[in-house]
Design an enzyme around this catalytic site. Structure first.
Site, short mmCIF file in Angstrom:
data_model
loop_
_atom_site.label_atom_id
_atom_site.label_comp_id
_atom_site.label_asym_id
_atom_site.label_seq_id
_atom_site.Cartn_x
_atom_site.Cartn_y
_atom_site.Cartn_z
N LYS A 1 0.84 -1.20 0.00
CA LYS A 1 0.00 0.00 0.00
C LYS A 1 0.88 1.25 0.00
O LYS A 1 1.97 1.23 0.56
CB LYS A 1 -0.87 0.02 1.26
CG LYS A 1 -1.97 -1.03 1.28
CD LYS A 1 -2.79 -0.93 2.54
CE LYS A 1 -3.87 -1.98 2.63
NZ LYS A 1 -4.94 -1.80 1.63
N ARG B 1 -10.42 -11.64 1.66
CA ARG B 1 -11.27 -12.69 1.11
C ARG B 1 -10.59 -14.05 1.16
O ARG B 1 -11.25 -15.08 1.25
CB ARG B 1 -11.69 -12.33 -0.32
CG ARG B 1 -10.55 -12.21 -1.29
CD ARG B 1 -10.91 -11.43 -2.54
NE ARG B 1 -11.02 -10.00 -2.29
CZ ARG B 1 -11.41 -9.10 -3.20
NH1 ARG B 1 -11.72 -9.48 -4.43
NH2 ARG B 1 -11.48 -7.82 -2.88
#
Ligand code: BES
Ligand code: MN
Ligand code: ZN
Length: 502
Positions: A277, A352
């Site tokens: 990030k 996920r």
């Protein structure tokens, strides 16, 4: 676990029992501040000794969110507390008003709230919302060494008419449970990742969960390997710290009215992995990427106290997501519990992956319905902002049970469709699925991914990426981690009804 460490990580776990909350029929002499509810339209209560005009001249309208502290020569400070239009009062507005009251007197004052028997909302409901509003507004997790203005509330009295005493007592009991659960989730999300590692999370879950009547199973790396939890293990691959899956079981007394599974994303810190990030503000908050798991743990500590009649199984999927020489690489293929394969095309879509293992386990355990909760997508944050969480699911009944609970506890949800046509964005050339869709509707493709693992069971997914963190102080919410989702899950579990075949 070491009690000092525990109370550093979750101070409200130990601080709340020292709190003195009482229901009385007469205002005690030593109270320092009293909330006097004032509507924006009706009469001003005589006890203020001021009329509407005088209040207006001081800029107080009676709107929700307004409060005016009126010092008096002796006796408690009277705090005119706006409750908006008299006939539009809801428990959510009471919570908001109580929060504003509690902030109008920012010191260790003994606080009193008079609860009328005819507010239009039941005395019990008003009481529990007022307790939550006051305590949630004034609690902050902090290791600051000097902070004179930050004193938590230590004493609250609820003043009621004699005939409302029982309802108010029950309201206090419920309000304290809601508060404790919410603060627990907030503390867990605020606690930095170096303190709250996956291993520590499992210790906290055990230390807090067992006395709350939960069975706590902790799965370490070896156990995760045996179970074939390739999603959680894959994400953990770049980390110097161990992963943990914590399975919490709540069994009601007697025959359960149903079996609900709760799955929480427990990314203790999300660096993005090798798809690292950028260093902007939102990404600096990624210690909170375990809010879903914190919510599940916190909510489950309230089930016995609220007499939940359903069996509830919770899965906390805990690891950090780090880049390193051993980290997952793009193109790697993970095998999720149950055998489905996933091609990893972005290591920042890690939530996920860890959730998938637990969804399969929940389906195998024979749950009647599965709810998962996760700080899953920036797309959800973009779409809804920080006030509402996204909800999606295969079961309209589960979605509406969640929406109803969210409205009650003021953790509101907004439904997105699970658009089948977008499923092909998850097709991979080399595995059953890829872990990212296209650039659009990221919250929906994430839900489509999760849906692959629930074996057709009634399922709903709550995306709290936007609501887990508040940009500013707002009503009962403080700046920073909100604990959003904990009271939502508790309320949903307590009211859970097995969905009919849909
Ligand atoms: N934890 C983040 C989601 C997030 C982003 C939460 C911002 C709160 C604020 C999640 O793991 C993530 O990185 N999601 C990616 C998915 C993408 C790579 C498909 C995202 O939303 O950008
Ligand atoms: Mn991520
Ligand atoms: Zn994440």
């Amino acid at each position: 676990m070491d009690p000092t460490t525990l109370s550093t990580i979750v101070p409200s776990h130990t601080a709340l029992p020292g709190l003195d909350v009482r229901v009385v029929t007469d205002l005690p002499d030593d109270i320092e501040a009293v909330a006097v509810p004032v509507t924006s339209d009706g009469d001003v209560p005589d006890s203020l000794g001021l009329d509407r005009d005088a209040l207006r001249r001081a800029g107080f309208t009676g709107a929700i969110g307004s409060a005016l502290a009126l010092p008096v020569p002796s006796g408690p400070v009277l705090v005119a507390t706006g409750i908006g239009e008299g006939d539009a009062l809801t428990s959510a507005l009471v919570r908001d008003a109580a929060a504003v009251f509690a902030r109008a007197v920012p010191r260790d004052a003994a606080l009193a709230v008079a609860v009328p028997s005819d507010a239009g909302v039941g005395v019990g409901e008003v009481t529990s919302a007022a307790i939550e509003g006051i305590l949630l507004a004034r609690h902050r997790w902090s290791l600051r060494t000097t902070d004179p203005a930050e004193v938590p509330v230590s004493r609250v009295v609820i003043v009621v008419a004699e005939e409302s005493r029982e309802a108010a007592d029950e309201g206090v009991r419920r309000g304290l449970i809601g508060t404790r659960v919410s603060l627990l989730a907030r503390d867990l999300a605020t606690s930095p990742a170096y303190l709250l590692t996956a291993e520590r999370m499992a210790e906290v879950a055990t230390t807090i969960g067992v006395p709350a009547g939960l069975e706590v199973e902790v799965h370490d790396r070896a156990s995760l390997e045996t179970l074939g939890c390739g999603g959680l293990l894959g994400v953990n691959r770049g980390s110097a710290r161990e992963p943990r899956m914590v399975v919490l079981h709540y069994r009601p007394e007697g025959e359960p009215s149903g079996h609900l599974a709760l799955v929480g994303k427990g990314i203790m810190f999300d660096s993005g992995g090798i798809s690292i990030k950028p260093g902007d503000e939102s990404h600096s908050q990624m210690k909170n990427d375990m809010t879903g798991a914190g919510d599940v743990l916190a909510a489950m500590t309230g089930l016995r106290d609220l007499g939940c009649t359903a069996e509830v199984t919770g899965y906390l999927m805990c690891t950090d997501n780090m880049p390193s020489g051993t980290a997952m690489l793009l193109g790697d293929i993970l095998t999720i519990r149950g055998g489905k394969t996933v091609e990893v095309l972005n290591t920042d879509a890690e939530g996920r992956l860890v959730m998938a293992d637990a969804l399969v386990l929940a389906a195998e355990a024979g749950a009647d319905a599965i709810i998962d909760i996760a700080t899953l997508t920036g797309a959800c944050l973009r779409a809804l902002g920080t006030r509402l969480a996204g909800v999606m699911g295969s079961s309209p009944e589960m979605v509406s049970q969640l929406e109803a609970a969210g409205a009650t506890v003021d953790e509101p949800l907004w439904e997105f469709p699970v658009v089948d046509a977008y499923r092909k964005e998850l097709d991979s050339d080399v595995a059953d699925l890829r872990n990212i869709g296209g650039i659009n509707a990221g919250q929906i493709t994430a839900a489509l991914f999760l849906r692959e693992f629930v074996d057709g069971l009634p399922w709903a997914h709550v995306d709290i990426a936007g609501t887990a963190q508040a940009p500013a102080e707002d009503r009962w919410i403080r700046r920073g981690p909100t604990g959003f989702g904990a009271r939502l899950l508790l309320e949903t579990a307590v009211g859970f009804e097995v969905p009919s075949a849909e």
